[in-house]
Scaffold this motif. Structure first.
Motif, PDB file in Angstrom:
ATOM      1  N   ASN A 199      -9.249  -5.797 -18.555  1.00  6.76           N
ATOM      2  CA  ASN A 199      -8.225  -5.799 -17.557  1.00  6.76           C
ATOM      3  C   ASN A 199      -8.358  -4.500 -16.530  1.00  6.76           C
ATOM      4  OD1 ASN A 199      -4.629  -4.997 -17.636  1.00  6.76           O
ATOM      5  ND2 ASN A 199      -5.710  -6.790 -16.723  1.00  6.76           N
ATOM      6  N   ARG A 200      -8.212  -5.124 -15.200  1.00  2.00           N
ATOM      7  CA  ARG A 200      -8.195  -4.194 -14.247  1.00  2.00           C
ATOM      8  C   ARG A 200      -7.003  -4.894 -13.260  1.00  2.00           C
ATOM      9  NH1 ARG A 200      -8.741   0.889 -11.327  1.00  2.00           N
ATOM     10  NH2 ARG A 200      -8.800   0.427  -9.449  1.00  2.00           N
ATOM     11  N   PHE A 201      -5.809  -4.296 -13.243  1.00  2.00           N
ATOM     12  CA  PHE A 201      -4.523  -4.629 -12.758  1.00  2.00           C
ATOM     13  C   PHE A 201      -4.895  -4.470 -11.077  1.00  2.00           C
ATOM     14  CE2 PHE A 201       0.294  -4.373 -11.914  1.00  2.00           C
ATOM     15  CZ  PHE A 201       0.370  -5.603 -11.647  1.00  2.00           C
ATOM     16  N   PHE A 202      -4.723  -5.594 -10.368  1.00  4.49           N
ATOM     17  CA  PHE A 202      -5.001  -5.277  -8.834  1.00  4.49           C
ATOM     18  C   PHE A 202      -4.291  -4.450  -8.253  1.00  4.49           C
ATOM     19  CE2 PHE A 202      -1.305  -8.370  -8.445  1.00  4.49           C
ATOM     20  CZ  PHE A 202      -0.766  -7.863  -7.427  1.00  4.49           C
ATOM     21  N   LYS A 203      -3.101  -4.155  -8.681  1.00  5.88           N
ATOM     22  CA  LYS A 203      -2.444  -2.975  -7.976  1.00  5.88           C
ATOM     23  C   LYS A 203      -2.871  -1.586  -8.125  1.00  5.88           C
ATOM     24  CE  LYS A 203       1.910  -5.482  -7.966  1.00  5.88           C
ATOM     25  NZ  LYS A 203       3.592  -5.643  -8.345  1.00  5.88           N
ATOM     26  N   ASP A 204      -3.756  -1.485  -9.125  1.00  7.89           N
ATOM     27  CA  ASP A 204      -4.452  -0.352  -9.283  1.00  7.89           C
ATOM     28  C   ASP A 204      -5.416   0.226  -8.332  1.00  7.89           C
ATOM     29  OD1 ASP A 204      -2.982  -0.126 -11.892  1.00  7.89           O
ATOM     30  OD2 ASP A 204      -4.859  -0.609 -13.123  1.00  7.89           O
ATOM     31  N   ASN A 205      -5.671  -0.688  -7.426  1.00  4.80           N
ATOM     32  CA  ASN A 205      -6.628  -0.276  -6.351  1.00  4.80           C
ATOM     33  C   ASN A 205      -5.797   0.443  -5.206  1.00  4.80           C
ATOM     34  OD1 ASN A 205      -9.034  -1.877  -7.442  1.00  4.80           O
ATOM     35  ND2 ASN A 205      -7.840  -3.565  -7.011  1.00  4.80           N
ATOM     36  N   LEU A 206      -4.255   0.653  -5.501  1.00  8.97           N
ATOM     37  CA  LEU A 206      -3.551   0.785  -4.258  1.00  8.97           C
ATOM     38  C   LEU A 206      -2.717   2.017  -4.444  1.00  8.97           C
ATOM     39  CD1 LEU A 206      -1.912  -2.647  -3.850  1.00  8.97           C
ATOM     40  CD2 LEU A 206      -3.909  -1.717  -2.676  1.00  8.97           C
ATOM     41  N   LEU A 207      -2.603   2.858  -3.407  1.00  9.00           N
ATOM     42  CA  LEU A 207      -1.519   4.188  -3.444  1.00  9.00           C
ATOM     43  C   LEU A 207      -0.208   3.666  -3.612  1.00  9.00           C
ATOM     44  CD1 LEU A 207      -3.355   5.818  -0.489  1.00  9.00           C
ATOM     45  CD2 LEU A 207      -3.697   6.455  -2.967  1.00  9.00           C
ATOM     46  N   ALA A 208       0.672   4.465  -3.841  1.00 10.62           N
ATOM     47  CA  ALA A 208       2.108   4.148  -3.990  1.00 10.62           C
ATOM     48  C   ALA A 208       2.676   3.638  -2.533  1.00 10.62           C
ATOM     49  CB  ALA A 208       2.921   5.496  -4.218  1.00 10.62           C
ATOM     50  N   ASP A 209       2.072   3.485  -1.407  1.00  5.31           N
ATOM     51  CA  ASP A 209       2.626   3.043  -0.290  1.00  5.31           C
ATOM     52  C   ASP A 209       2.106   1.596  -0.001  1.00  5.31           C
ATOM     53  OD1 ASP A 209       0.101   3.827   0.611  1.00  5.31           O
ATOM     54  OD2 ASP A 209       0.877   5.010   2.153  1.00  5.31           O
ATOM     55  N   GLY A 210       1.246   0.919  -0.842  1.00  8.85           N
ATOM     56  CA  GLY A 210       0.515  -0.072  -0.754  1.00  8.85           C
ATOM     57  C   GLY A 210      -0.737  -0.323  -0.118  1.00  8.85           C
ATOM     58  N   ARG A 211      -1.305   1.004   0.438  1.00  2.54           N
ATOM     59  CA  ARG A 211      -2.563   0.944   0.991  1.00  2.54           C
ATOM     60  C   ARG A 211      -3.677   1.435  -0.050  1.00  2.54           C
ATOM     61  NH1 ARG A 211      -3.372   5.537   3.719  1.00  2.54           N
ATOM     62  NH2 ARG A 211      -1.776   6.440   2.988  1.00  2.54           N
ATOM     63  N   PHE A 212      -4.710   0.867   0.193  1.00  2.00           N
ATOM     64  CA  PHE A 212      -6.073   1.144  -0.674  1.00  2.00           C
ATOM     65  C   PHE A 212      -6.373   2.634  -1.125  1.00  2.00           C
ATOM     66  CE2 PHE A 212      -6.762  -3.434  -0.105  1.00  2.00           C
ATOM     67  CZ  PHE A 212      -7.119  -3.588  -1.181  1.00  2.00           C
ATOM     68  N   LYS A 213      -6.498   2.861  -2.034  1.00  2.92           N
ATOM     69  CA  LYS A 213      -7.117   4.263  -2.496  1.00  2.92           C
ATOM     70  C   LYS A 213      -8.310   4.690  -1.696  1.00  2.92           C
ATOM     71  CE  LYS A 213      -5.317   4.253  -7.202  1.00  2.92           C
ATOM     72  NZ  LYS A 213      -5.718   3.928  -8.616  1.00  2.92           N
ATOM     73  N   PRO A 214      -8.594   5.869  -1.483  1.00  7.71           N
ATOM     74  CA  PRO A 214     -10.003   6.190  -0.816  1.00  7.71           C
ATOM     75  C   PRO A 214     -11.272   5.410  -1.597  1.00  7.71           C
ATOM     76  CG  PRO A 214      -8.579   8.177  -1.271  1.00  7.71           C
ATOM     77  CD  PRO A 214      -7.877   6.963  -1.805  1.00  7.71           C
ATOM     78  N   ALA A 215     -12.063   5.379  -0.595  1.00  3.11           N
ATOM     79  CA  ALA A 215     -13.392   4.567  -1.101  1.00  3.11           C
ATOM     80  C   ALA A 215     -13.865   5.271  -2.382  1.00  3.11           C
ATOM     81  CB  ALA A 215     -14.335   4.583  -0.177  1.00  3.11           C
ATOM     82  N   ALA A 216     -14.083   6.705  -2.248  1.00  2.00           N
ATOM     83  CA  ALA A 216     -14.727   7.373  -3.541  1.00  2.00           C
ATOM     84  C   ALA A 216     -13.951   7.416  -4.808  1.00  2.00           C
ATOM     85  CB  ALA A 216     -14.939   8.901  -3.019  1.00  2.00           C
ATOM     86  N   GLU A 217     -12.725   7.339  -4.583  1.00  2.00           N
ATOM     87  CA  GLU A 217     -11.730   7.241  -5.843  1.00  2.00           C
ATOM     88  C   GLU A 217     -11.913   5.806  -6.204  1.00  2.00           C
ATOM     89  OE1 GLU A 217      -6.922   7.484  -6.923  1.00  2.00           O
ATOM     90  OE2 GLU A 217      -7.701   8.290  -4.959  1.00  2.00           O
ATOM     91  N   LEU A 218     -11.905   4.770  -5.523  1.00  2.00           N
ATOM     92  CA  LEU A 218     -12.135   3.559  -6.123  1.00  2.00           C
ATOM     93  C   LEU A 218     -13.624   3.386  -6.660  1.00  2.00           C
ATOM     94  CD1 LEU A 218     -10.610   1.282  -3.038  1.00  2.00           C
ATOM     95  CD2 LEU A 218      -9.868   1.454  -5.362  1.00  2.00           C
TER      96      LEU A 218
END
Length: 279
Positions: A199-218
């Motif tokens: 399981n990788r919930f799609f929302k786990d790719n996002l910051l609290a404001d709905g933008r994507f996390k930085p590439a290195a973190e992803l």
């Protein structure tokens, strides 16, 4: 310069009048399928064209092929040309659902060979937070020729069945953790997940404001999810092949391209009682 994953609000503002850019609004709700068209008619980003998740981004349902079957690629290509997408068009797609629907059009365009497509990072909420203009004016469409060049971007239920719990496939389920476990299933008739999936919930790719996390973190997070599997062994799925596309966007951002989509996903899988279910 073309954009293949994300476009931020300021970049889009600078290109709103660019004839080679086209904005597409794909707002949609499963519980109210008229929602997107209704709110688009009330207010949208200037110049944006509306596409419907069911009518435009999906094919007809048979009861056995999932809730959002893939559209016929030739028919989709005609529709994309009608709204003004040509070979040189930079497409920017947005919704108000944290990219859940926008990712589907991103993936469909990539499947048809069009790489210049990006999500508006943060969606309509980010646009509004930055005082981006909105309008109720319908744009004048300028049709272009869209010629698809299909890629090997998706797999069938048979493909998944043949590779269940083998090292040749790393199956990733983008649904919420409760639905993955078979709990609180209110959309599909059967709860659970495909055996061997992680399981990788799609929302786990996002910051609290709905933008994507930085590439290195992803990248760090996705390498942990892959657990040594190569990107081309990865098959993404969700409930109906829509929200899983956001995981494909995230892997691209993380520098891990090459994964594919099980388009029928759980809604197709569980329609056949002969297929195994895990909980």
């Amino acid at each position: 310069m073309s954009y293949g994953t994300l476009v931020d609000v300021e970049t889009l503002k600078a290109h709103l009048d660019d004839p080679n850019w086209l904005v597409v609004d794909v707002r949609h709700q499963l519980s109210d399928t008229g929602y997107g068209e209704r709110v688009y008619g009330q207010s949208h980003i200037p110049g944006a064209v509306f596409l419907h998740c069911d009518r435009d981004l999906s094919g007809p349902m048979t009861g056995r092929n999932g809730r959002h079957p893939l559209p016929d690629p030739q028919k989709l290509a005609v529709r994309l040309g009608e709204i003004g997408i040509g070979p040189q068009t930079q497409v920017v797609v947005y919704d108000d659902a944290q990219g859940m629907i926008a990712g589907r059009l991103w993936w469909l365009l990539r499947w048809l060979g069009h790489d210049a497509v990006a999500l508006l990072d943060g969606g309509l909420q980010a646009w509004q937070a930055a005082s981006g203009a909105v309008t109720d004016v319908q744009p004048t469409l300028k049709a272009r020729e869209f010629t698809p060049a299909l890629r090997d971007a998706w797999v069938t239920a048979d493909y998944v069945m043949e590779r269940l719990e083998t090292p040749h496939m790393h199956l990733i389920d983008a649904r919420g953790p409760d639905r993955f476990r078979g709990e609180n299933e209110t959309i599909d008739p059967v709860g659970g997940h495909i055996p061997g999936a992680v399981n990788r919930f799609f929302k786990d790719n996002l910051l609290a404001d709905g933008r994507f996390k930085p590439a290195a973190e992803l990248r760090a997070e996705w390498l942990a999810v892959l657990a040594g599997a190569e990107p081309d062994q990865v098959i993404h799925q969700c409930g109906s092949g829509v929200s899983a596309c956001l995981n494909l966007v995230a892997m691209e951002l993380a520098g891990l391209p090459g994964s594919r989509l099980y388009a029928g996903s759980w809604s197709e899988w569980c329609a056949d009682p002969g297929r195994p279910v895990a909980r």
